[in-house]
Design an enzyme around this catalytic site. Structure first.
Site, PDB file in Angstrom:
ATOM      1  N   GLU A  57       0.802  -1.253  -0.099  1.00  0.00           N
ATOM      2  CA  GLU A  57      -0.251  -0.008   0.140  1.00  0.00           C
ATOM      3  C   GLU A  57       0.969   1.377  -0.009  1.00  0.00           C
ATOM      4  OE1 GLU A  57      -0.117  -2.462   2.152  1.00  0.00           O
ATOM      5  OE2 GLU A  57      -1.771  -2.679   3.334  1.00  0.00           O
ATOM      6  N   THR A 201      18.091 -40.401   1.566  1.00  0.00           N
ATOM      7  CA  THR A 201      18.142 -39.624   0.181  1.00  0.00           C
ATOM      8  C   THR A 201      19.212 -38.658   0.438  1.00  0.00           C
ATOM      9  OG1 THR A 201      15.792 -39.535  -0.215  1.00  0.00           O
ATOM     10  CG2 THR A 201      16.891 -37.628  -1.228  1.00  0.00           C
ATOM     11  N   GLU A 303      10.969 -33.258   0.461  1.00  0.00           N
ATOM     12  CA  GLU A 303      11.486 -34.040  -0.658  1.00  0.00           C
ATOM     13  C   GLU A 303      11.866 -35.450  -0.283  1.00  0.00           C
ATOM     14  OE1 GLU A 303      14.242 -31.973  -3.194  1.00  0.00           O
ATOM     15  OE2 GLU A 303      12.892 -30.052  -3.093  1.00  0.00           O
TER      16      GLU A 303
HETATM   17  N1  LIG Z   1      11.735 -39.605  -6.961  1.00  0.00           N
HETATM   18  C1  LIG Z   1      11.674 -38.726  -5.860  1.00  0.00           C
HETATM   19  O1  LIG Z   1      10.721 -37.948  -5.798  1.00  0.00           O
HETATM   20  C2  LIG Z   1      12.573 -39.003  -4.910  1.00  0.00           C
HETATM   21  C3  LIG Z   1      12.699 -38.000  -3.930  1.00  0.00           C
HETATM   22  C4  LIG Z   1      13.642 -38.401  -2.872  1.00  0.00           C
HETATM   23  C5  LIG Z   1      14.301 -39.482  -2.687  1.00  0.00           C
HETATM   24  N2  LIG Z   1      14.078 -40.305  -3.614  1.00  0.00           N
HETATM   25  C6  LIG Z   1      14.891 -41.724  -3.576  1.00  0.00           C
HETATM   26  O2  LIG Z   1      14.467 -42.267  -2.261  1.00  0.00           O
HETATM   27  C7  LIG Z   1      15.511 -43.229  -1.953  1.00  0.00           C
HETATM   28  C8  LIG Z   1      15.710 -42.994  -0.402  1.00  0.00           C
HETATM   29  O3  LIG Z   1      14.247 -43.125   0.117  1.00  0.00           O
HETATM   30  P1  LIG Z   1      14.384 -44.108   1.727  1.00  0.00           P
HETATM   31  O4  LIG Z   1      12.932 -44.337   1.729  1.00  0.00           O
HETATM   32  O5  LIG Z   1      15.285 -45.169   1.552  1.00  0.00           O
HETATM   33  O6  LIG Z   1      14.542 -43.022   2.503  1.00  0.00           O
HETATM   34  P2  LIG Z   1      14.416 -41.476   3.058  1.00  0.00           P
HETATM   35  O7  LIG Z   1      12.990 -41.324   3.154  1.00  0.00           O
HETATM   36  O8  LIG Z   1      15.122 -40.454   2.230  1.00  0.00           O
HETATM   37  O9  LIG Z   1      15.024 -41.366   4.563  1.00  0.00           O
HETATM   38  C9  LIG Z   1      14.693 -42.339   5.443  1.00  0.00           C
HETATM   39  C10 LIG Z   1      15.555 -42.131   6.618  1.00  0.00           C
HETATM   40  O10 LIG Z   1      15.475 -40.690   7.392  1.00  0.00           O
HETATM   41  C11 LIG Z   1      15.592 -41.129   8.701  1.00  0.00           C
HETATM   42  N3  LIG Z   1      14.293 -40.447   9.447  1.00  0.00           N
HETATM   43  C12 LIG Z   1      14.248 -39.844  10.716  1.00  0.00           C
HETATM   44  N4  LIG Z   1      12.983 -39.619  10.928  1.00  0.00           N
HETATM   45  C13 LIG Z   1      12.239 -40.072  10.049  1.00  0.00           C
HETATM   46  C14 LIG Z   1      10.722 -39.863  10.023  1.00  0.00           C
HETATM   47  N5  LIG Z   1      10.176 -39.404  10.855  1.00  0.00           N
HETATM   48  N6  LIG Z   1      10.420 -40.422   8.817  1.00  0.00           N
HETATM   49  C15 LIG Z   1      11.064 -40.914   7.840  1.00  0.00           C
HETATM   50  N7  LIG Z   1      12.468 -41.061   7.697  1.00  0.00           N
HETATM   51  C16 LIG Z   1      13.117 -40.470   8.966  1.00  0.00           C
HETATM   52  C17 LIG Z   1      15.739 -42.413   8.974  1.00  0.00           C
HETATM   53  O11 LIG Z   1      17.140 -42.613   9.108  1.00  0.00           O
HETATM   54  P3  LIG Z   1      17.820 -43.904  10.097  1.00  0.00           P
HETATM   55  O12 LIG Z   1      17.766 -44.867   8.942  1.00  0.00           O
HETATM   56  O13 LIG Z   1      19.181 -43.303  10.176  1.00  0.00           O
HETATM   57  O14 LIG Z   1      16.792 -43.980  11.383  1.00  0.00           O
HETATM   58  C18 LIG Z   1      15.275 -43.080   7.605  1.00  0.00           C
HETATM   59  O15 LIG Z   1      15.679 -44.521   7.221  1.00  0.00           O
HETATM   60  C19 LIG Z   1      16.738 -42.618  -2.972  1.00  0.00           C
HETATM   61  O16 LIG Z   1      17.045 -43.935  -3.801  1.00  0.00           O
HETATM   62  C20 LIG Z   1      16.408 -41.518  -3.485  1.00  0.00           C
HETATM   63  O17 LIG Z   1      16.854 -41.352  -4.603  1.00  0.00           O
HETATM   64  C21 LIG Z   1      13.339 -40.010  -4.923  1.00  0.00           C
END
Ligand SMILES: NC(=O)c1ccc[n+]([C@@H]2O[C@H](COP(=O)([O-])OP(=O)(O)OC[C@H]3O[C@@H](n4cnc5c(N)ncnc54)[C@H](OP(=O)(O)O)[C@@H]3O)[C@@H](O)[C@H]2O)c1
Length: 398
Positions: A57, A201, A303
């Site tokens: 404004e 990730t 993400e």
């Molecule tokens: N296409 C897409 O849009 C996209 C986007 C992002 C990632 N990705 C792919 O996804 C894959 C990774 O995914 P991911 O499922 O293995 O793991 P993530 O979701 O990236 O990470 C999970 C980790 O985060 C930690 N964490 C702590 N608190 C959490 C909570 N409240 N909820 C969830 N996680 C928590 C834990 O670590 P700790 O194990 O130490 O307990 C858990 O194992 C990669 O290959 C990546 O390239 C794809």
């Protein structure tokens, strides 16, 4: 029911268009645009471009000059403030400029700034509320949610193949979505206060977590970069921890994270915040959001990998808006991760429902914008203006 003329709508649309220029610049302030109209013609415009800088404004009034503002109308997408913050009250400027009538879309949810419309009425300026209220709310939902709850608005963004996979069976995920879709993701990053990812990730993809939309490289502030790393196991060499790539970094860890790792990260300039467990062996996302809200973070873009997506959408239900990009490819594979991991629900009646707000094309990809059940909605009375209809319109872009 209030009837708005086409001209009134056109002027407020212009105010909203101007407000959008502040995307990525104004937080913790709202996005605001203003238009001054005299004898049915726009005489000046203004928009808010950042904290400490003139409100929309004030900018529009200064651009018009007093001769043009006496007896004029002002269109602004948020109720003018009547408080002195980093700048003075807009209501005083409006009254002093001789504005006759003020159209505003939504009330100011900030308890310190609200009451502007009443102050204007008391000074003899006519006010009209509710013009394009839905659009104005959609534009400022980060600000509105934080003002009411002190927690950030949560956007979850993911890219998947047509068969719902976010990576191949070997973990290859770069890139599933097209350049156009990724540019939109960078536009989202540029407009939020923080980005949040899971440990896996960060370890697999080593992302910078910076905002690099086409043509806007230097205009926005870099969002805070946040990672959930319960045991602080991520190596310090990741780009996420390197300040030259982006905004400040926050590592959320478990209550029992090793003190030596906490000290090492803190010494490297990373803010380490301890978060309680959620009862399922993960860090509590509710508490993460609480901590971010205390840092005045009004919006966070998650993400997620499959694990974090399941926590955010199904287990804790913290997402307010979901962006899904579906790429025209099939990846298959029992072991390739899908959009949501975790245990999943047992019965269809346990599914988290969602409302599709928008379907659009982004290059070869399809872009869904979805509001999941449990998303933030403003308190009753804030948006009770049926004349603008629901924002849940289904829009299909060519
Ligand atoms: N296409 C897409 O849009 C996209 C986007 C992002 C990632 N990705 C792919 O996804 C894959 C990774 O995914 P991911 O499922 O293995 O793991 P993530 O979701 O990236 O990470 C999970 C980790 O985060 C930690 N964490 C702590 N608190 C959490 C909570 N409240 N909820 C969830 N996680 C928590 C834990 O670590 P700790 O194990 O130490 O307990 C858990 O194992 C990669 O290959 C990546 O390239 C794809």
């Amino acid at each position: 029911m209030i009837h708005w003329t086409d001209k009134e709508r056109t002027f407020m649309k212009e105010a909203l268009r101007l407000a959008r220029r502040g995307w990525g610049l104004v937080s913790p302030n709202p996005l605001v645009g203003a238009v001054i109209v005299r004898k049915g013609k726009i005489v000046s415009t203004g928009w808010h471009s950042g904290p400490g800088l003139p409100h929309a404004e004030a900018a529009a009034l200064a651009a018009a000059g007093k001769r043009q503002t006496v007896g004029a109308e002002l269109y602004v997408n948020l109720e003018p403030c009547r408080h002195t913050g980093r700048t003075g009250p807009c209501t005083d400027l409006i009254v002093a400029a001789g504005i006759e009538k003020v159209y505003y879309s939504i009330p100011d949810p900030n308890p310190q700034a609200r009451g502007g419309a009443q102050a204007l009425e008391d000074a003899g300026v006519e006010t009209r509320r509710g013009l394009l209220a839905r659009e104005a709310y959609d534009l400022n939902q980060f600000f509105v949610k934080w003002q009411f709850t002190r927690r950030p608005f949560v956007i979850l963004k993911t890219a998947a193949s047509l068969d719902g996979k976010i990576a191949t069976r070997a973990g290859d995920s770069r890139w599933i979505s097209s350049k156009v879709a990724r540019n939109y993701s960078h536009h989202l990053r540029a407009g939020v206060d923080a980005i949040l990812i899971g440990r896996a990730t960060a370890a697999k993809d080593d992302p910078e977590l910076s905002a690099r939309p086409w043509g806007r490289r230097k205009m926005h502030r870099e969002p805070m970069r946040c990672v959930l790393d319960p045991g602080l196991r991520l190596p310090a060499s990741l780009k996420l921890f390197d300040p030259s790539y982006g905004g400040p970094t926050v590592s959320f860890c478990a209550p029992d994270a090793p003190p030596a790792a906490v000290a090492e990260l803190s010494a490297a300039g990373v803010r380490v915040i301890h978060i309680p467990w959620d009862g399922r062996g993960r860090l509590s996302l509710g508490k993460v959001l609480e901590a971010l809200g205390e840092l005045e973070v009004q919006s966070v873009l998650i993400e997620p990998g499959a694990t974090l997506a399941a926590s955010a959408l199904l287990d804790e239900g913290v997402a307010d808006l979901v962006h899904v990009f579906i790429a025209p490819m099939f990846l298959g594979g029992q072991d390739a991760p899908s959009m949501l991991g975790g245990a999943g629900v047992e019965k269809l009646t346990d599914a988290r429902g969602a409302e599709i707000l928008r379907i659009a094309r982004k290059g070869p990809d399809i872009h869904f914008v979805v509001r999941p059940q449990g998303a933030f909605t403003p308190p009753p009375g804030f948006l009770d203006l049926p004349e603008d209809g629901p924002s849940g319109h289904l829009e299909e872009e060519g």
